[in-house]
Structures are given as structure tokens and as C-alpha cells.
Design a protein around this motif. Structure first.
Motif, mmCIF file in Angstrom:
data_model
loop_
_atom_site.group_PDB
_atom_site.id
_atom_site.type_symbol
_atom_site.label_atom_id
_atom_site.label_comp_id
_atom_site.label_asym_id
_atom_site.label_seq_id
_atom_site.Cartn_x
_atom_site.Cartn_y
_atom_site.Cartn_z
ATOM 1 N N ALA A 159 0.831 -1.208 0.000
ATOM 2 C CA ALA A 159 0.000 0.000 0.000
ATOM 3 C C ALA A 159 0.864 1.255 0.000
ATOM 4 N N TYR A 160 1.946 1.238 0.765
ATOM 5 C CA TYR A 160 2.832 2.405 0.824
ATOM 6 C C TYR A 160 3.499 2.642 -0.533
ATOM 7 N N LEU A 215 -3.356 11.300 -0.708
ATOM 8 C CA LEU A 215 -3.975 10.780 -1.932
ATOM 9 C C LEU A 215 -5.386 11.343 -2.118
ATOM 10 N N SER A 236 1.030 3.966 -3.120
ATOM 11 C CA SER A 236 0.670 5.366 -2.892
ATOM 12 C C SER A 236 1.766 6.296 -3.390
ATOM 13 N N LEU A 257 -6.988 2.824 -6.986
ATOM 14 C CA LEU A 257 -6.290 2.667 -5.711
ATOM 15 C C LEU A 257 -7.161 3.122 -4.544
ATOM 16 N N LEU A 258 -7.870 4.222 -4.712
ATOM 17 C CA LEU A 258 -8.700 4.734 -3.622
ATOM 18 C C LEU A 258 -9.825 3.768 -3.260
ATOM 19 N N LEU A 314 -5.765 -0.064 0.699
ATOM 20 C CA LEU A 314 -5.439 1.277 1.187
ATOM 21 C C LEU A 314 -5.922 1.487 2.621
ATOM 22 N N ASN A 315 -6.813 0.616 3.082
ATOM 23 C CA ASN A 315 -7.328 0.771 4.443
ATOM 24 C C ASN A 315 -6.267 0.483 5.504
ATOM 25 N N ARG A 344 -2.161 8.370 2.969
ATOM 26 C CA ARG A 344 -3.526 8.114 2.484
ATOM 27 C C ARG A 344 -4.313 9.418 2.390
#
Length: 615
Positions: A205-206, A246, A209, A224-225, A230-231, A243
Motif C-alpha cells: 500500500a505504501y 492521496l 501510494s 487505488l482509492l 489502502l485501508n 492516504r
């Protein structure tokens, strides 16, 4: 070539492994020996995979693979063989030993029937090359796998997942953020959420992003969102600011970007791209500015754009050109007037606040439509009254409805340009202005040229659409409901009737009202027919007089039938859609198609029987 072990050697090997294993693992080796002895290869393969998936199997994987699994490798699914080998390769001491192990595996399954397993093997071999710094070899193996995958219609998810994962790792090592972003999302689409450990999820996830932010061609983070991965960056995670950043880019929030920009120094790549990130958030703010405006109000001055995006006035034109070149916007730039006219903005994932803004705009649009409807209703009352009268009489199927509307659009009162200002459309309230009367030349009273049914005579009237036109005769399609006694329901039936046009005014598409001939009209037609037959017989023409006269007309020897068309007798083929002759006559054109009836009067020619009847 290594000699294959004998059954006795395999049994002895399994017995040795069983004796060396802890008590809780000994039943596994007994089961393996039993399945191998019974030659249950499918069950044996699944048992080996299940055993290799446990951490306790670590010390036994390589010996079991080399001494036991390879003895029946040709008898099992080759994709599962590669899975077993990959689990065994984890026990290799270093990448050099592992690459040699996987190279031999890839060579073993390099057969046309096992292409899927071969792709899986060379992809994992490319991963080993990548870890050992052999990027060129890794790229060669990945290109080979890509070429094979392109020829497949279906591939197991595990193969695709392996390819996209290694491909993403390769592009990440080359700082190709766009390709890494896309391959990583494809990799996540091929696996389930439980296949990644919490540490792997957070790392992925990192990296995703960061790649989305610093990529020079990714301006829409919708995929991605919306992805659950992403949670893992939500609070209280230490990287929750990433996050939030983004989402700030997605809504073009310059204020949020300024608040979160202090965290950019925590990541080397983000810090190196700080200037680019400001340009990217400016483009996002520009697209959001356009999105918030209604479609009719998207002509914005450079000054307004500069105020919203915090970009210098002399750089606004370059910013808009950048957005146009990237496909974020579509429109034109008026450099002289300093105005950008935007007519399209790239779709994107909306947040709750953006959805609320869309709801408000939809309510405004609905209100404007209602106001316009009331205005048109007030201005064009005569038009709607005429239209409703015609609609109540016409057979409004889709094609008839289109013809009806087209006929009204050709009317003179619709050709008058309506004022754009509703106030200008209001009648003058001055009491001193006398009412204006139109000249006699402007008012042309309309008289129906078609024969009418006398008052007091009851007859069935039908409405239909003209589909074909001949000389004084037309085919009319009429819809009616037929009751089926057996099924106890109505069915739509389209009847095709021959209808007499005594004035030759009909056109294809006209909606007409028609009925059967009255007794007086039928007598006038028979008299005119008799006169014509007498004239033709005097000239020596065989008219077929004396043959039996039926509702089908006069049957002539050449396979045709003689019917009355206007004031003439014409022979038409017997196999017509309607074989009952001309039984109906037009009474009125409810909705003319194309030109109005009054404009057709110049070509009007009344039938002889109608002239006789009107004398």
C-alpha cells in the motif's frame, strides 16, 4: 542422467524420513507411503502440497522433492509440480543455488503441453535474478513469459499473479512508477486479501501510494482509492498522512496539500518530486474547479483560475495546456481575452462532499427544466392544444408519433422564432393599443377535401399509417387488438388495408382516418366503373365483364385481378398483402407527414366518381 530410484529405495527413504521426524509428523510420511504404493497420484500431490505449506516441513522439503516427488513427477499436474518445487526452493542456502534449482525446473517443464507451468517457473526464476542484481536476465525471462501469456485465452490466477508481482518488482527497481503502479494493481486483482501478510499489505500500500503520487502520467487514483489495501494506512498507522494526501489530490484540495506537505521529507522520492507534486495538485485543483461548475458556465478567466489554483497568472496558460495535453480537460483557450472554455473534464472517483455537490447541481438542473417547461407551456398553448387533439385521434405507435411531431414542426406557427426573454413573450397590457387583425391573404381557411360520412349514418372509423402509395390508392397499416379465446388474452395485430385516396394527396407516413364506402359512394363508383367498361368494350378490349364478381374483384385469365383504382381499372397481381380489394376510403388526414395538406392542394386531382357525387 540420474537413475530413477526403485520402489524399494523409495519405501526405505520414506521410512528413514518417518523415523527421523517428530512424532506429530510421522503420520504424514505413512500417508505418503500408502498413497504412493496405491498409485493415487492426485491425492498424493495434494498431500505433498498440504505438507509443504506447513513450517514444520522445512527441513524435509528438498530431500522429499529430489528423492520422492521427482520419481512420479511425470504422472501429476505439472503446474502443481512447479508449486511443490517452489516451496522446496525456499530451503536453498542462497540465490545461486536457488537459481540453478529453478533453472533445472524450468527446463523440465519446457514442453508445449506444459506452457503454463513453464511460465510460472521462469517468472519465479526472474524473481531470483532480480534479487541477485541480474536485471538483464530477469527482463529476458519476463519478456519470454509475456510472449507466452499473450497466446493464452485462459491462465490460472496463480500464474498471472506471479508474473505481475515480479514485473512490478522489476519496474520498481527501475523507478518506472507508472508501470509499477499498473502491474501492482493487476497483481492485487489476481490474489485474495488473505494471501498477503499484514507487513506485505502495508509495504504494498505504501509503495503504491508513492508511485501514484510521483508518476507523471497517473492523475486518476480511482482504482487505488477504492481498493481495500489502502485501508491498512488508516489511522493510527504511522503512514496515515500518505492516504490523506492521496484523497487531497483526488479532490484537488490545495489547503490539505499545504498542511500535509511537511510529511514529504519522510520519503526520499516524495521529497525529490516536491515541485512536481505542486504542479500535479494544481492540475487536480483545476479539474475540480471545472467539475464544480455547471456545463453552461465553464468559460473561466485566467484570473479566476489563478485565484483557485494558487498558480501565478503568467503560468495559467501553460497549466491549462498541460491539462489539455494530458487528456484531463477538453476545450479551447482564448489567449487574447484570457479565457479558457472547457467542455469536458475527465471522470474520477467522487468523495461524499463531491457527491453532495453533484446532488445540488442536479436539483438546480431539475428546477431549470421545470421553469423551461412552464415557459414553453405558456408561450405555445395553441401548439399543444392542436397536438393533443391530433394525438387523441391518431394511432400513436413510435413511428406514428415521430411523424406526428414532424408534421407539427413544419407548421408555420412553429417556424416562428420564440423570444429568448420570457418577458418579451408576454402580450402587451397597454389598453390603448387596438387588437391587430390579420389580412385575408394571411388566413386561409382549411376545408377537408376528402368525402365525409353523412350525418346519421353509422360506420366504423379506423386510424392508420400510410405505408405505400399508388395512384389514388394507398396501403394503410392499422393496429388492433385480437382476442384469443384459447389463451384468454389480447394480441396485437397489424392489418394492411387498401384505402382509396379520391383526391391523390396522401404521402407515405401520413396518419389517416378512414372507413368503408357508404352506399351512395359505392353506387357512384359502380356507375363510373360501368361507364369505363362500356368505353373499353367499345374499343374491343376484353374487360372480363360477365365473369363472377366477388369482393376480390374481376379475376382475369392472366392470373391477375381487375380492381378500381381511382377512375380506372387496373390489373394488379393476385398475391397482394390484402386480397379483398379497395373497401375503404380516406375521410381525413389526422397528421400529415412532411408537408402540410394545404401545401399539397396544387397537385390535387379528384376522382371521377367523387365529382359525380358532388354535383
Amino acid at each position: 542422467m540420474t537413475k530413477a530410484p526403485t520402489p524399494e529405495e523409495i519405501s526405505d527413504f520414506l521410512a528413514e524420513q518417518r523415523d527421523e521426524a517428530p512424532a506429530d509428523l510421522q503420520p504424514v510420511f505413512i500417508t505418503l507411503d500408502d498413497l504412493w504404493d496405491r498409485k493415487l497420484w492426485h491425492q498424493l500431490t495434494d498431500q505433498v502440497l498440504e505438507f509443504f505449506a506447513t513450517q514444520a516441513s522445512g527441513p524435509y522439503r528438498l530431500p522429499l522433492y529430489r528423492q520422492f516427488v521427482l520419481s512420479f513427477a511425470d504422472k501429476i499436474n505439472q503446474l502443481k509440480l512447479v508449486k511443490i518445487a517452489l516451496l522446496a526452493s525456499q530451503q536453498c542456502t542462497d540465490d545461486q543455488e536457488r537459481s540453478a534449482f529453478l533453472d533445472a525446473l524450468a527446463e523440465r517443464v519446457n514442453k508445449p503441453d506444459f506452457a503454463e507451468a513453464h511460465v510460472y517457473a521462469i517468472t519465479e526464476l526472474a524473481s531470483v535474478y532480480l534479487r541477485s542484481g541480474q536485471d538483464k536476465k530477469a527482463r529476458q525471462r519476463l519478456d519470454e513469459a509475456q510472449e507466452t501469456l499473450d497466446n493464452f485465452d485462459f491462465v490460472e490466477n496463480v500464474v498471472h499473479a506471479s508474473f505481475y508481482r515480479v514485473n512490478a518488482d522489476y519496474f520498481q527497481s527501475k523507478s518506472d512508477y507508472t508501470s509499477y503502479y499498473r502491474n501492482s494493481l493487476l497483481y492485487l486483482a489476481c490474489i485474495s486479501e488473505t494471501e498477503l501478510s499484514p507487513e506485505q499489505e502495508q509495504r504494498r500500500a505504501y509503495d503504491l501510494s508513492v508511485a501514484a503520487l510521483v508518476s507523471d502520467s497517473i492523475y486518476n487514483f480511482g482504482e487505488l482509492l477504492l481498493h481495500p489495501i489502502l485501508n491498512v494506512l488508516q489511522k493510527p498507522n504511522a503512514h496515515s498522512w500518505l492516504r490523506d494526501l492521496l484523497f487531497a489530490f483526488n479532490r484537488g484540495d490545495l489547503g490539505a496539500f499545504e498542511r500535509l506537505s511537511n510529511n514529504l521529507s519522510k520519503d526520499r522520492q516524495l521529497e525529490e518530486h516536491r515541485g512536481f507534486l505542486f504542479q500535479k495538485i494544481s492540475l487536480a485543483a483545476l479539474t475540480e474547479l471545472v467539475f464544480k461548475r455547471p456545463p453552461h458556465d465553464r468559460a473561466m478567466s485566467f484570473k479566476a483560475i489563478s485565484h483557485e489554483t494558487k498558480v501565478k497568472a503568467d503560468e495559467i496558460e501553460h497549466l491549462i495546456m498541460k491539462a489539455l495535453s494530458l487528456g484531463l480537460l477538453r476545450g479551447k483557450i482564448d489567449q487574447v481575452a484570457g479565457i479558457a472554455k472547457i467542455n469536458w473534464v475527465q471522470p474520477k472517483v467522487l468523495e461524499r462532499s463531491q457527491i453532495e455537490g453533484m446532488r445540488v447541481r442536479l436539483k438546480e438542473w431539475d428546477s431549470n427544466v421545470n421553469d423551461l417547461g412552464h415557459y414553453i407551456e405558456n408561450v405555445g398553448q395553441d401548439v399543444w392544444a392542436s397536438l393533443s387533439i391530433a394525438a387523441s385521434q391518431a394511432d400513436l405507435r413510435p413511428q406514428n408519433r415521430a411523424a406526428l411531431l414532424k408534421s407539427f414542426s413544419s407548421a408555420s406557427f412553429l417556424r416562428t422564432e420564440l423570444p429568448t426573454d420570457p418577458v418579451a413573450a408576454q402580450p402587451s397590457q397597454s389598453p390603448t393599443s387596438p387588437p391587430q387583425s390579420s389580412s385575408p391573404s394571411e388566413e386561409q381557411p382549411f376545408s377537408n377535401p376528402f368525402p365525409q360520412v353523412p350525418a346519421g349514418l353509422k360506420t366504423r372509423t379506423m386510424v392508420g399509417t400510410v405505408s405505400h402509395v399508388h395512384t389514388n390508392t394507398a396501403y394503410v397499416e392499422h393496429n388492433e387488438q385480437i382476442w384469443d379465446k384459447r389463451l384468454q388474452k389480447h394480441f396485437k395485430h397489424t392489418a394492411h388495408n387498401l384505402v382509396h385516396d379520391p383526391v391523390a394527396l396522401l404521402r407515405v407516413g401520413d396518419v389517416v382516418r378512414y372507413s368503408a364506402f357508404t352506399p351512395a359512394e359505392r353506387a357512384a363508383r359502380e356507375k363510373r366503373r360501368g361507364d369505363i367498361l362500356d368505353y373499353e368494350e367499345a374499343r374491343g378490349v376484353d374487360t372480363g365483364r360477365g365473369q363472377s364478381v366477388t369482393r376480390r374483384g374481376f379475376v382475369v385469365p392472366d392470373g391477375k385481378r381487375l380492381v378500381m383504382v381511382g377512375a380506372k381499372l387496373e390489373a394488379i397481381p393476385k398475391r397482394q398483402r390484402n386480397t379483398k380489394g379497395v373497401r375503404y376510403v380516406v375521410r381525413e388526414v389526422v397528421s400529415p407527414f412532411g408537408s402540410p395538406i394545404t401545401q399539397r392542394f396544387d397537385g390535387m386531382k379528384k376522382a371521377g366518381w367523387l365529382l359525380d357525387l358532388q354535383k
